[in-house]
Design a protein around this motif. Structure first.
Motif, PDB file in Angstrom:
ATOM      1  N   ASP A  52       0.518  -1.602  -0.161  1.00  0.00           N
ATOM      2  CA  ASP A  52      -0.204   0.295   0.101  1.00  0.00           C
ATOM      3  C   ASP A  52       0.793   1.106  -0.002  1.00  0.00           C
ATOM      4  O   ASP A  52       0.590   2.408  -1.003  1.00  0.00           O
ATOM      5  N   VAL A  53       2.413   0.874   0.860  1.00  0.00           N
ATOM      6  CA  VAL A  53       3.338   2.291   0.861  1.00  0.00           C
ATOM      7  C   VAL A  53       3.896   2.890  -0.428  1.00  0.00           C
ATOM      8  O   VAL A  53       4.018   4.019  -1.133  1.00  0.00           O
ATOM      9  N   VAL A  54       3.466   1.010  -0.816  1.00  0.00           N
ATOM     10  CA  VAL A  54       4.961   1.365  -2.107  1.00  0.00           C
ATOM     11  C   VAL A  54       3.872   2.124  -3.295  1.00  0.00           C
ATOM     12  O   VAL A  54       4.709   3.013  -4.501  1.00  0.00           O
ATOM     13  N   LEU A  55       2.560   1.734  -3.410  1.00  0.00           N
ATOM     14  CA  LEU A  55       2.056   1.696  -4.649  1.00  0.00           C
ATOM     15  C   LEU A  55       1.700   3.792  -4.983  1.00  0.00           C
ATOM     16  O   LEU A  55       1.616   3.790  -5.499  1.00  0.00           O
ATOM     17  N   GLY A  56       1.523   3.575  -2.715  1.00  0.00           N
ATOM     18  CA  GLY A  56       1.276   4.428  -3.073  1.00  0.00           C
ATOM     19  C   GLY A  56       2.027   5.495  -3.963  1.00  0.00           C
ATOM     20  O   GLY A  56       1.829   7.566  -3.482  1.00  0.00           O
ATOM     21  N   GLY A  92     -15.774   2.564   2.517  1.00  0.00           N
ATOM     22  CA  GLY A  92     -16.187   4.257   3.319  1.00  0.00           C
ATOM     23  C   GLY A  92     -14.854   4.414   4.023  1.00  0.00           C
ATOM     24  O   GLY A  92     -14.115   4.821   3.134  1.00  0.00           O
ATOM     25  N   ARG A  93     -13.972   2.948   4.218  1.00  0.00           N
ATOM     26  CA  ARG A  93     -12.290   3.570   4.915  1.00  0.00           C
ATOM     27  C   ARG A  93     -11.486   3.389   3.411  1.00  0.00           C
ATOM     28  O   ARG A  93     -10.501   4.299   3.366  1.00  0.00           O
ATOM     29  N   VAL A  94     -11.264   2.744   2.652  1.00  0.00           N
ATOM     30  CA  VAL A  94     -10.962   2.427   1.322  1.00  0.00           C
ATOM     31  C   VAL A  94     -11.229   4.200   0.697  1.00  0.00           C
ATOM     32  O   VAL A  94     -10.044   4.332  -0.001  1.00  0.00           O
ATOM     33  N   GLY A  95     -12.282   4.509   0.298  1.00  0.00           N
ATOM     34  CA  GLY A  95     -12.038   5.164  -0.515  1.00  0.00           C
ATOM     35  C   GLY A  95     -12.123   6.386   0.434  1.00  0.00           C
ATOM     36  O   GLY A  95     -10.941   7.511  -0.193  1.00  0.00           O
ATOM     37  N   PHE A  96     -11.555   6.852   1.270  1.00  0.00           N
ATOM     38  CA  PHE A  96     -11.036   7.753   2.329  1.00  0.00           C
ATOM     39  C   PHE A  96      -9.769   7.543   2.139  1.00  0.00           C
ATOM     40  O   PHE A  96      -8.934   8.195   2.024  1.00  0.00           O
ATOM     41  N   ASP A  97      -8.889   6.614   2.419  1.00  0.00           N
ATOM     42  CA  ASP A  97      -7.532   5.736   2.189  1.00  0.00           C
ATOM     43  C   ASP A  97      -6.859   6.313   0.446  1.00  0.00           C
ATOM     44  O   ASP A  97      -6.067   7.274   0.325  1.00  0.00           O
ATOM     45  N   ALA A  98      -8.044   5.892  -0.452  1.00  0.00           N
ATOM     46  CA  ALA A  98      -7.943   6.954  -1.237  1.00  0.00           C
ATOM     47  C   ALA A  98      -7.779   7.958  -1.666  1.00  0.00           C
ATOM     48  O   ALA A  98      -6.341   8.766  -2.736  1.00  0.00           O
ATOM     49  N   LEU A  99      -9.053   8.493  -1.392  1.00  0.00           N
ATOM     50  CA  LEU A  99      -8.646  10.510  -1.574  1.00  0.00           C
ATOM     51  C   LEU A  99      -7.523  10.978  -1.195  1.00  0.00           C
ATOM     52  O   LEU A  99      -7.275  11.875  -1.479  1.00  0.00           O
ATOM     53  N   LEU A 100      -7.007  10.643   0.249  1.00  0.00           N
ATOM     54  CA  LEU A 100      -6.220  10.992   0.948  1.00  0.00           C
ATOM     55  C   LEU A 100      -4.841  10.668   0.202  1.00  0.00           C
ATOM     56  O   LEU A 100      -3.939  11.535   0.005  1.00  0.00           O
ATOM     57  N   GLY A 101      -4.687   9.690  -0.737  1.00  0.00           N
ATOM     58  CA  GLY A 101      -3.354   9.224  -1.053  1.00  0.00           C
ATOM     59  C   GLY A 101      -3.196  10.303  -2.243  1.00  0.00           C
ATOM     60  O   GLY A 101      -2.551  10.277  -2.917  1.00  0.00           O
ATOM     61  N   LEU A 102      -4.778  11.012  -2.946  1.00  0.00           N
ATOM     62  CA  LEU A 102      -4.842  12.088  -4.234  1.00  0.00           C
ATOM     63  C   LEU A 102      -3.891  13.270  -3.811  1.00  0.00           C
ATOM     64  O   LEU A 102      -3.282  14.105  -4.313  1.00  0.00           O
ATOM     65  N   ILE A 103      -3.212  13.723  -2.105  1.00  0.00           N
ATOM     66  CA  ILE A 103      -2.462  14.384  -2.109  1.00  0.00           C
ATOM     67  C   ILE A 103      -1.439  13.951  -1.528  1.00  0.00           C
ATOM     68  O   ILE A 103      -1.031  13.399  -0.721  1.00  0.00           O
ATOM     69  N   PRO A 104      -0.548  15.069  -2.691  1.00  0.00           N
ATOM     70  CA  PRO A 104       0.964  14.518  -2.184  1.00  0.00           C
ATOM     71  C   PRO A 104       1.287  14.430  -0.877  1.00  0.00           C
ATOM     72  O   PRO A 104       0.763  15.635  -0.350  1.00  0.00           O
ATOM     73  N   PHE A 105       2.430  14.164  -0.168  1.00  0.00           N
ATOM     74  CA  PHE A 105       2.868  13.686   1.334  1.00  0.00           C
ATOM     75  C   PHE A 105       2.100  13.077   2.120  1.00  0.00           C
ATOM     76  O   PHE A 105       2.274  12.822   2.688  1.00  0.00           O
ATOM     77  N   VAL A 106       1.231  14.015   1.817  1.00  0.00           N
ATOM     78  CA  VAL A 106       0.026  13.735   2.911  1.00  0.00           C
ATOM     79  C   VAL A 106      -0.811  12.201   2.863  1.00  0.00           C
ATOM     80  O   VAL A 106      -0.981  11.340   4.019  1.00  0.00           O
ATOM     81  N   GLY A 107      -0.676  11.443   1.278  1.00  0.00           N
ATOM     82  CA  GLY A 107      -1.433  10.193   1.230  1.00  0.00           C
ATOM     83  C   GLY A 107      -0.258   9.136   1.706  1.00  0.00           C
ATOM     84  O   GLY A 107      -0.862   8.160   1.931  1.00  0.00           O
ATOM     85  N   ASP A 108       1.126   9.905   1.186  1.00  0.00           N
ATOM     86  CA  ASP A 108       2.245   8.791   1.731  1.00  0.00           C
ATOM     87  C   ASP A 108       1.923   8.699   3.230  1.00  0.00           C
ATOM     88  O   ASP A 108       2.299   7.842   3.714  1.00  0.00           O
ATOM     89  N   ALA A 109       1.990   9.282   3.912  1.00  0.00           N
ATOM     90  CA  ALA A 109       2.157   9.983   4.864  1.00  0.00           C
ATOM     91  C   ALA A 109       0.374   8.796   6.199  1.00  0.00           C
ATOM     92  O   ALA A 109       0.597   7.834   6.600  1.00  0.00           O
ATOM     93  N   ALA A 110      -0.314   9.204   5.238  1.00  0.00           N
ATOM     94  CA  ALA A 110      -1.949   8.377   5.456  1.00  0.00           C
ATOM     95  C   ALA A 110      -1.698   7.183   5.617  1.00  0.00           C
ATOM     96  O   ALA A 110      -2.257   6.010   6.431  1.00  0.00           O
ATOM     97  N   ASP A 111      -1.254   6.565   4.214  1.00  0.00           N
ATOM     98  CA  ASP A 111      -0.319   4.891   4.619  1.00  0.00           C
ATOM     99  C   ASP A 111       0.559   4.548   4.878  1.00  0.00           C
ATOM    100  O   ASP A 111       0.164   2.974   5.845  1.00  0.00           O
ATOM    101  N   ARG A 115      -4.710   2.795   8.830  1.00  0.00           N
ATOM    102  CA  ARG A 115      -4.241   1.682   7.770  1.00  0.00           C
ATOM    103  C   ARG A 115      -5.747   0.753   7.501  1.00  0.00           C
ATOM    104  O   ARG A 115      -6.280   0.032   8.230  1.00  0.00           O
ATOM    105  N   SER A 116      -6.254   1.227   6.329  1.00  0.00           N
ATOM    106  CA  SER A 116      -7.832   0.978   6.051  1.00  0.00           C
ATOM    107  C   SER A 116      -8.064  -0.817   6.323  1.00  0.00           C
ATOM    108  O   SER A 116      -8.851  -1.320   6.409  1.00  0.00           O
ATOM    109  N   ASN A 117      -7.030  -1.270   5.912  1.00  0.00           N
ATOM    110  CA  ASN A 117      -6.780  -2.857   4.922  1.00  0.00           C
ATOM    111  C   ASN A 117      -7.182  -3.468   6.833  1.00  0.00           C
ATOM    112  O   ASN A 117      -7.596  -4.321   6.643  1.00  0.00           O
ATOM    113  N   THR A 118      -6.013  -3.353   7.116  1.00  0.00           N
ATOM    114  CA  THR A 118      -5.658  -3.743   9.388  1.00  0.00           C
ATOM    115  C   THR A 118      -7.035  -3.447   9.635  1.00  0.00           C
ATOM    116  O   THR A 118      -8.210  -4.341  10.282  1.00  0.00           O
ATOM    117  N   LYS A 119      -8.002  -2.297   9.317  1.00  0.00           N
ATOM    118  CA  LYS A 119      -9.627  -2.016  10.122  1.00  0.00           C
ATOM    119  C   LYS A 119     -10.126  -2.263   9.734  1.00  0.00           C
ATOM    120  O   LYS A 119     -11.083  -3.501  10.076  1.00  0.00           O
TER     121      LYS A 119
END
Length: 140
Positions: A52-56, A92-111, A115-119
């Motif tokens: 998830d982090v690598v892809l992000g 919703g968790r997966v979507g929220f994670d994906a939306l955060l991923g669109l923001i540079p640097f913030v998305g990387d930290a969010a990944d 942990r949406s997949n763990t939850k």
């Protein structure tokens, strides 16, 4: 002759069951979550991260692939007969994670920290423990 070290001991496609029974689904989901969230440890912060982090780190396309893999967990949950409310929350968790991923640097930290997949896996495992008690595994 040297052997090539494995990042995840015991993780191989041959070890993943293809059945539709709850025990096979449980093992598949745990393996996918491990792949997405726990492949290796980041030195210094001592935090496990995965694909998830690598892809992000790949702009847009990487987050789309990571969301699709997270969506697969939700799809498996649907096949297990989880409630629509649980599926909606997981989506919703997966979507929220994906939306955060669109923001540079913030998305990387969010990944790393969100942990949406763990939850989602924890929610699925609770469902399996309740409705399919024969699949319960004890971790030592």
């Amino acid at each position: 002759m040297t052997t090539r070290p494995t990042i995840m001991p015991g993780f191989a496609a041959a070890n993943l069951p293809l059945g539709r029974d709850p025990a096979s689904v449980r093992r598949r989901l745990v393996a996918m979550e491990q792949l997405l969230e726990g492949l290796f440890v980041i030195p210094g912060i001592n935090r496990r991260v995965g694909l998830d982090v690598v892809l992000g780190m790949i702009p847009v396309a990487g987050d789309a692939v990571a969301a699709a893999l997270g969506g697969w967990l939700v799809w498996e949950a649907r096949n297990l007969g989880m409630s629509k409310a649980s599926l909606l929350r997981m989506t919703g968790r997966v979507g929220f994670d994906a939306l955060l991923g669109l923001i540079p640097f913030v998305g990387d930290a969010a990944d790393i920290y969100y942990r949406s997949n763990t939850k989602n896996l924890k929610r699925i495992l609770r469902h399996l423990d309740k409705h399919h008690p024969a699949t319960v595994t004890i971790n030592n």
